[in-house]
Design an enzyme around this catalytic site. Structure first.
Site, PDB file in Angstrom:
ATOM      1  CG  ASP A   1     -11.832  34.817  24.935  1.00  0.00           C
ATOM      2  OD1 ASP A   1     -10.735  35.345  25.483  1.00  0.00           O
ATOM      3  OD2 ASP A   1     -12.675  34.075  25.833  1.00  0.00           O
TER       4      ASP A   1
HETATM    5  N1  URA Z   1     -15.710  36.913  28.069  1.00  0.00           N
HETATM    6  C1  URA Z   1     -15.105  35.998  27.793  1.00  0.00           C
HETATM    7  O1  URA Z   1     -15.101  34.868  28.119  1.00  0.00           O
HETATM    8  N2  URA Z   1     -14.652  36.034  26.370  1.00  0.00           N
HETATM    9  C2  URA Z   1     -14.410  36.957  25.665  1.00  0.00           C
HETATM   10  O2  URA Z   1     -14.009  37.141  24.627  1.00  0.00           O
HETATM   11  C3  URA Z   1     -15.233  38.326  26.267  1.00  0.00           C
HETATM   12  C4  URA Z   1     -15.662  38.090  27.399  1.00  0.00           C
END
Ligand code: URA
Length: 240
Positions: free
Chosen positions: A105
């Site tokens: 993310d």
């Molecule tokens: N889980 C998440 O919520 N975000 C990420 O970036 C990776 C795993």
């Protein structure tokens, strides 16, 4: 450099599929060091051998594997309206075809593999062979034993998705280390949300048995060292 199959090398470094490469070889259009290639699966050393298709010599180049310490605020994509992780690759390491193998993310930090090797990316990300990925998640409340039990049992998320069993270890009162064997959208955040907690900081610290090089500043990357590519594909837990 280790010898590799001719069809694999050609398909990885051209727009031909492996099947098309095999056809080119069968038709006698591919030469290795001036002699017609005997078979599509013959081994070549692409840093030494000269490979030509229809008389035109190809420039073969090694594939590149970069470990990045992804900073927050940058998108794990090749193109976007804003800054992408590819924009952070320094000019001396940048080349066409680089992409992040798996997404983090925008606000997640830590270990990201950037490569131009689509097959490797598939190997480490495909649901069948997904290598474990470990994250440090800082929560807005204390980590509980119940969370660990629910993660281990395979947590149902809102909707009908059920997560594969995941390992949760309490590191500090509000800090958990979580290992996943799959990669669903916002998975860690959604898993904690299903337990009534909010993730306030998320950092990926390992993929396979490869741990993030903590000497990399946020946004920095470096080529994988010899042996690290194997660690990346290993299912061993580097936190044991
Ligand atoms: N889980 C998440 O919520 N975000 C990420 O970036 C990776 C795993």
């Amino acid at each position: 450099m280790k010898p590799e199959r001719l069809d694999k090398v050609l398909a990885a470094q051209s727009t031909w599929s492996r099947r098309e490469v095999r056809e080119l070889v069968d038709r006698g259009w591919v030469t290795v060091n001036g002699a017609p290639a005997r078979r599509a699966d013959q081994k070549i050393r692409w840093d030494e051998d000269r490979v030509a298709v229809a008389g035109k010599e190809l420039t073969l180049r090694p594939r590149l594997y970069l470990m990045m310490n992804k900073p927050a605020g940058v998108v794990s994509a090749t193109r976007d309206g804003g800054t992408t992780v590819i924009d952070l690759v320094p000019p001396e390491l940048r080349r066409g075809g680089l992409f992040p193998a798996g997404r983090l993310d925008k606000d997640t930090t830590g270990l990201l593999l950037i490569t131009d090797d689509g097959e490797l990316a598939h190997r480490i990300l495909s649901p069948k062979r997904h290598v474990p990925k470990t994250y440090l998640a800082r929560l807005d409340r204390p980590v509980t034993g119940e969370m660990a039990e629910r993660f281990a049992a395979g947590l149902p998320l809102a909707g009908e998705e059920v997560c594969l069993p995941a390992r949760l270890v309490r590191v500090e009162e509000d800090l958990a280390r979580v290992t996943l064997h799959q990669g669903m959208y916002h998975q860690i955040k959604r898993m904690f949300l299903a337990c009534g907690a909010r993730v306030v900081e998320l950092r990926r610290v390992s993929m396979g048995a490869l741990r993030l090089d903590e000497s990399l500043a946020p946004g920095q990357c470096r080529e994988l060292a010899p042996g690290e590519l194997e660690l990346l594909q290993s299912r061993e837990d580097p936190w044991e």
